[in-house]
Design a protein around this motif. Structure first.
Motif, PDB file in Angstrom:
ATOM      1  N   GLN A  42       0.823  -1.209   0.000  1.00 46.27           N
ATOM      2  CA  GLN A  42       0.000   0.000   0.000  1.00 46.27           C
ATOM      3  C   GLN A  42       0.857   1.259   0.000  1.00 46.27           C
ATOM      4  OE1 GLN A  42      -3.323   0.506  -0.244  1.00 46.27           O
ATOM      5  NE2 GLN A  42      -3.576  -1.706  -0.588  1.00 46.27           N
ATOM      6  N   SER A  43       1.972   1.211   0.714  1.00 41.88           N
ATOM      7  CA  SER A  43       2.884   2.355   0.780  1.00 41.88           C
ATOM      8  C   SER A  43       4.242   1.854   1.229  1.00 41.88           C
ATOM      9  CB  SER A  43       2.370   3.406   1.773  1.00 41.88           C
ATOM     10  OG  SER A  43       2.481   2.930   3.109  1.00 41.88           O
ATOM     11  N   ALA A  44       5.271   2.673   1.046  1.00 43.03           N
ATOM     12  CA  ALA A  44       6.619   2.299   1.477  1.00 43.03           C
ATOM     13  C   ALA A  44       6.669   2.094   2.984  1.00 43.03           C
ATOM     14  CB  ALA A  44       7.619   3.371   1.042  1.00 43.03           C
ATOM     15  N   ALA A  45       5.896   2.869   3.732  1.00 41.65           N
ATOM     16  CA  ALA A  45       5.894   2.760   5.186  1.00 41.65           C
ATOM     17  C   ALA A  45       5.250   1.462   5.667  1.00 41.65           C
ATOM     18  CB  ALA A  45       5.171   3.955   5.806  1.00 41.65           C
ATOM     19  N   ASP A  46       4.318   0.917   4.862  1.00 42.53           N
ATOM     20  CA  ASP A  46       3.628  -0.325   5.245  1.00 42.53           C
ATOM     21  C   ASP A  46       4.416  -1.571   4.869  1.00 42.53           C
ATOM     22  OD1 ASP A  46       1.351   0.952   6.297  1.00 42.53           O
ATOM     23  OD2 ASP A  46       0.498   1.187   4.283  1.00 42.53           O
ATOM     24  N   ASN A  47       5.464  -1.423   4.079  1.00 42.81           N
ATOM     25  CA  ASN A  47       6.185  -2.565   3.505  1.00 42.81           C
ATOM     26  C   ASN A  47       7.162  -3.159   4.521  1.00 42.81           C
ATOM     27  OD1 ASN A  47       7.200  -4.422   1.707  1.00 42.81           O
ATOM     28  ND2 ASN A  47       8.322  -2.940   0.469  1.00 42.81           N
ATOM     29  N   LYS A  48       6.610  -3.771   5.583  1.00 43.64           N
ATOM     30  CA  LYS A  48       7.425  -4.353   6.643  1.00 43.64           C
ATOM     31  C   LYS A  48       6.687  -5.522   7.271  1.00 43.64           C
ATOM     32  CE  LYS A  48       5.806  -0.575   9.604  1.00 43.64           C
ATOM     33  NZ  LYS A  48       6.220   0.628  10.368  1.00 43.64           N
ATOM     34  N   MET A  49       7.469  -6.432   7.851  1.00 42.83           N
ATOM     35  CA  MET A  49       6.933  -7.678   8.391  1.00 42.83           C
ATOM     36  C   MET A  49       6.669  -7.568   9.891  1.00 42.83           C
ATOM     37  SD  MET A  49       6.024 -10.856   8.178  1.00 42.83           S
ATOM     38  CE  MET A  49       6.553 -11.440   6.570  1.00 42.83           C
ATOM     39  N   ARG A  50       5.519  -8.020  10.308  1.00 45.91           N
ATOM     40  CA  ARG A  50       5.239  -8.127  11.737  1.00 45.91           C
ATOM     41  C   ARG A  50       5.872  -9.414  12.277  1.00 45.91           C
ATOM     42  NH1 ARG A  50      -1.131  -6.265  12.607  1.00 45.91           N
ATOM     43  NH2 ARG A  50      -0.779  -4.051  12.115  1.00 45.91           N
ATOM     44  N   ASP A 249      -9.202 -10.285  18.895  1.00 48.16           N
ATOM     45  CA  ASP A 249      -9.662 -10.459  20.269  1.00 48.16           C
ATOM     46  C   ASP A 249      -9.460 -11.918  20.682  1.00 48.16           C
ATOM     47  OD1 ASP A 249     -10.811 -10.054  22.742  1.00 48.16           O
ATOM     48  OD2 ASP A 249     -12.884 -10.233  22.013  1.00 48.16           O
ATOM     49  N   PRO A 250      -8.508 -12.216  21.562  1.00 46.67           N
ATOM     50  CA  PRO A 250      -7.617 -11.255  22.229  1.00 46.67           C
ATOM     51  C   PRO A 250      -6.542 -10.718  21.281  1.00 46.67           C
ATOM     52  CG  PRO A 250      -7.018 -13.486  22.819  1.00 46.67           C
ATOM     53  CD  PRO A 250      -8.277 -13.598  22.017  1.00 46.67           C
ATOM     54  N   LYS A 251      -6.073  -9.511  21.549  1.00 44.53           N
ATOM     55  CA  LYS A 251      -5.064  -8.883  20.702  1.00 44.53           C
ATOM     56  C   LYS A 251      -3.752  -9.653  20.773  1.00 44.53           C
ATOM     57  CE  LYS A 251      -7.056  -4.279  21.120  1.00 44.53           C
ATOM     58  NZ  LYS A 251      -6.817  -2.873  21.507  1.00 44.53           N
ATOM     59  N   ARG A 252      -3.019  -9.635  19.656  1.00 42.58           N
ATOM     60  CA  ARG A 252      -1.740 -10.345  19.594  1.00 42.58           C
ATOM     61  C   ARG A 252      -0.583  -9.359  19.581  1.00 42.58           C
ATOM     62  NH1 ARG A 252      -2.018 -15.908  16.079  1.00 42.58           N
ATOM     63  NH2 ARG A 252      -3.850 -16.786  17.118  1.00 42.58           N
ATOM     64  N   ALA A 253       0.434  -9.671  20.374  1.00 45.62           N
ATOM     65  CA  ALA A 253       1.598  -8.798  20.488  1.00 45.62           C
ATOM     66  C   ALA A 253       2.546  -9.020  19.317  1.00 45.62           C
ATOM     67  CB  ALA A 253       2.318  -9.072  21.807  1.00 45.62           C
ATOM     68  N   TYR A 254       3.115  -7.931  18.793  1.00 42.75           N
ATOM     69  CA  TYR A 254       4.075  -8.030  17.697  1.00 42.75           C
ATOM     70  C   TYR A 254       5.030  -6.847  17.729  1.00 42.75           C
ATOM     71  CZ  TYR A 254       1.442  -4.400  15.148  1.00 42.75           C
ATOM     72  OH  TYR A 254       0.833  -3.227  14.781  1.00 42.75           O
ATOM     73  N   ILE A 255       6.127  -6.980  16.996  1.00 37.54           N
ATOM     74  CA  ILE A 255       7.013  -5.860  16.714  1.00 37.54           C
ATOM     75  C   ILE A 255       7.202  -5.796  15.199  1.00 37.54           C
ATOM     76  CG2 ILE A 255       8.198  -6.007  18.938  1.00 37.54           C
ATOM     77  CD1 ILE A 255      10.556  -7.273  17.455  1.00 37.54           C
ATOM     78  N   ASP A 256       7.583  -4.640  14.703  1.00 31.13           N
ATOM     79  CA  ASP A 256       7.778  -4.468  13.265  1.00 31.13           C
ATOM     80  C   ASP A 256       9.239  -4.629  12.877  1.00 31.13           C
ATOM     81  OD1 ASP A 256       5.260  -4.024  12.147  1.00 31.13           O
ATOM     82  OD2 ASP A 256       5.243  -1.934  12.805  1.00 31.13           O
ATOM     83  N   GLY A 257       9.472  -5.239  11.710  1.00 26.05           N
ATOM     84  CA  GLY A 257      10.791  -5.214  11.105  1.00 26.05           C
ATOM     85  C   GLY A 257      11.000  -3.896  10.384  1.00 26.05           C
ATOM     86  N   ASN A 258      12.147  -3.708   9.785  1.00 20.13           N
ATOM     87  CA  ASN A 258      12.418  -2.490   9.029  1.00 20.13           C
ATOM     88  C   ASN A 258      11.613  -2.473   7.733  1.00 20.13           C
ATOM     89  OD1 ASN A 258      14.246  -1.478  10.892  1.00 20.13           O
ATOM     90  ND2 ASN A 258      15.992  -2.481   9.931  1.00 20.13           N
ATOM     91  N   PRO A 259      11.301  -1.296   7.192  1.00 17.01           N
ATOM     92  CA  PRO A 259      10.583  -1.221   5.914  1.00 17.01           C
ATOM     93  C   PRO A 259      11.461  -1.668   4.752  1.00 17.01           C
ATOM     94  CG  PRO A 259      11.216   0.967   6.676  1.00 17.01           C
ATOM     95  CD  PRO A 259      11.547   0.020   7.798  1.00 17.01           C
ATOM     96  N   GLY A 260      10.794  -1.943   3.608  1.00 16.17           N
ATOM     97  CA  GLY A 260      11.510  -2.390   2.419  1.00 16.17           C
ATOM     98  C   GLY A 260      11.486  -3.886   2.230  1.00 16.17           C
ATOM     99  N   LEU A 261      10.540  -4.571   2.849  1.00 18.38           N
ATOM    100  CA  LEU A 261      10.520  -6.038   2.839  1.00 18.38           C
ATOM    101  C   LEU A 261      10.378  -6.599   1.420  1.00 18.38           C
ATOM    102  CD1 LEU A 261      10.337  -8.734   4.442  1.00 18.38           C
ATOM    103  CD2 LEU A 261       7.865  -8.435   4.389  1.00 18.38           C
ATOM    104  N   VAL A 262       9.292  -6.263   0.734  1.00 14.31           N
ATOM    105  CA  VAL A 262       9.104  -6.728  -0.643  1.00 14.31           C
ATOM    106  C   VAL A 262       9.952  -5.826  -1.525  1.00 14.31           C
ATOM    107  CG1 VAL A 262       7.473  -7.224  -2.488  1.00 14.31           C
ATOM    108  CG2 VAL A 262       6.772  -7.513  -0.104  1.00 14.31           C
ATOM    109  N   SER A 263      11.059  -6.363  -2.028  1.00 16.08           N
ATOM    110  CA  SER A 263      12.090  -5.555  -2.664  1.00 16.08           C
ATOM    111  C   SER A 263      12.335  -6.026  -4.093  1.00 16.08           C
ATOM    112  CB  SER A 263      13.387  -5.674  -1.854  1.00 16.08           C
ATOM    113  OG  SER A 263      13.679  -7.037  -1.563  1.00 16.08           O
ATOM    114  N   ASN A 264      13.133  -5.277  -4.823  1.00 19.98           N
ATOM    115  CA  ASN A 264      13.491  -5.665  -6.185  1.00 19.98           C
ATOM    116  C   ASN A 264      14.080  -7.069  -6.202  1.00 19.98           C
ATOM    117  OD1 ASN A 264      12.687  -3.165  -7.099  1.00 19.98           O
ATOM    118  ND2 ASN A 264      14.750  -2.304  -7.125  1.00 19.98           N
TER     119      ASN A 264
END
Length: 303
Positions: A42-50, A249-264
């Motif tokens: 959707q955007s460069a900022a969204d391109n990261k893995m949970r 529900d219940p919510k799941r805990a996660y952290i984000d990786g760096n952006p740029g996951l789906v890459s050339n």
């Protein structure tokens, strides 16, 4: 072996299992739902893995195979309180919540190593993975060049070792990570203080020091998966630690990786039961972001 030496021993094993030099043609595959590629692009900022908390793993034995090795090391040691060590470690294995056992939260993502030759990009997906992880063939698969994952998960990518058997194998057996874990544990347990209270305090230090290896050992039944995992440890689930919660529900805990996951150079597949229109939509999203990739709909025979 004292506790400082044991921590160094664990650090050496982590360095050995850490991914640092992928071979050409080595891709990391992650099977997921059909909506995931669209969300990422959707955007460069969204391109990261949970990376989700380890207590959500599908395999209920995850995080417990290594405890089996710890129990075996305790049984093999010569300390006078070895019976108490085995009892404590057995209780650790039976804990339903890993955070309660270790007082640390572990976040990870799981990827399958796939070797792809030029010209065969359209048929590198796996029927079994579609069944188990790809929404029964309706989902998608992210196939990322393994080298491209290194900046996404800096110093956090590790190769998984399969099987807890440390015996046999001839001269090379001593070099197996699982054998080195057990030998280091046995050496540390033998050297722990002799009074019961001190020995049990020392054991807790060993448990904490071993924790970074927790998700790097799995049953040999999963060896065909050839996994690499991104692994990050947090002391708590606070927002200040970078931990977020999703909307389930219940919510799941996660952290984000760096952006740029789906890459050339990446490859995306949609499953054999997926609507091919997903692929067309993702082509548009990728073009909007300037990401050059290949997109296929799987031709795997699937009932």
């Amino acid at each position: 072996m004292n506790i400082v030496e044991y921590r160094g021993h664990v650090a050496t094993l982590l360095d050995r299992l850490r991914v640092d030099a992928p071979t050409p043609g080595e891709f990391a595959a992650h099977y997921t739902g059909a909506q995931t590629p669209k969300s990422l692009l959707q955007s460069a900022a969204d391109n990261k893995m949970r990376q989700f908390d380890g207590d959500y793993m599908n395999d209920p034995e995850e995080g417990r195979y290594l405890v089996d090795v710890m129990i075996a090391a305790a049984q093999a040691c010569k300390h006078q309180h070895k019976g108490a060590f085995v009892e404590r470690l057995t209780k650790l294995r039976e804990s339903r919540l890993l955070y309660s056992a270790y007082r640390k939260a572990t976040f990870l993502s799981c990827w399958t190593i796939t070797q792809i030759k030029a010209g065969f990009e359209d048929s590198a997906d796996s029927l079994n993975h579609w069944r188990f992880y790809g929404d029964d063939g309706r989902g998608s698969c992210l196939m990322i060049p393994l080298a491209n994952l290194l900046p996404i998960f800096p110093n956090q990518l590790f190769r998984v070792t399969y099987g807890t058997e440390s015996r046999g194998g001839g001269a090379s057996a001593a070099a197996r990570p699982i054998r080195q874990v057990k030998d280091g544990l046995t050496s540390r347990l033998n050297a722990m203080r002799q009074s019961y209270r001190n020995a049990m305090d020392d054991l807790e230090e060993v448990i904490q020091a071993t924790h970074p290896l927790l998700f790097l050992f799995k049953s040999s039944e999963y060896s065909a998966e050839r996994e690499v995992r991104s692994i990050v440890h947090k002391d708590d689930y606070a927002t200040a630690s970078g931990v977020l919660f999703d909307q389930r529900d219940p919510k799941r805990a996660y952290i984000d990786g760096n952006p740029g996951l789906v890459s050339n150079g990446s490859i995306l597949y949609f499953g054999p039961k997926a609507d091919h229109k997903h692929a067309i939509e993702v082509m548009g999203l990728a073009a909007n972001l300037g990401v050059t990739l290949l997109i296929f709909v799987s031709s795997m025979p699937y009932r």
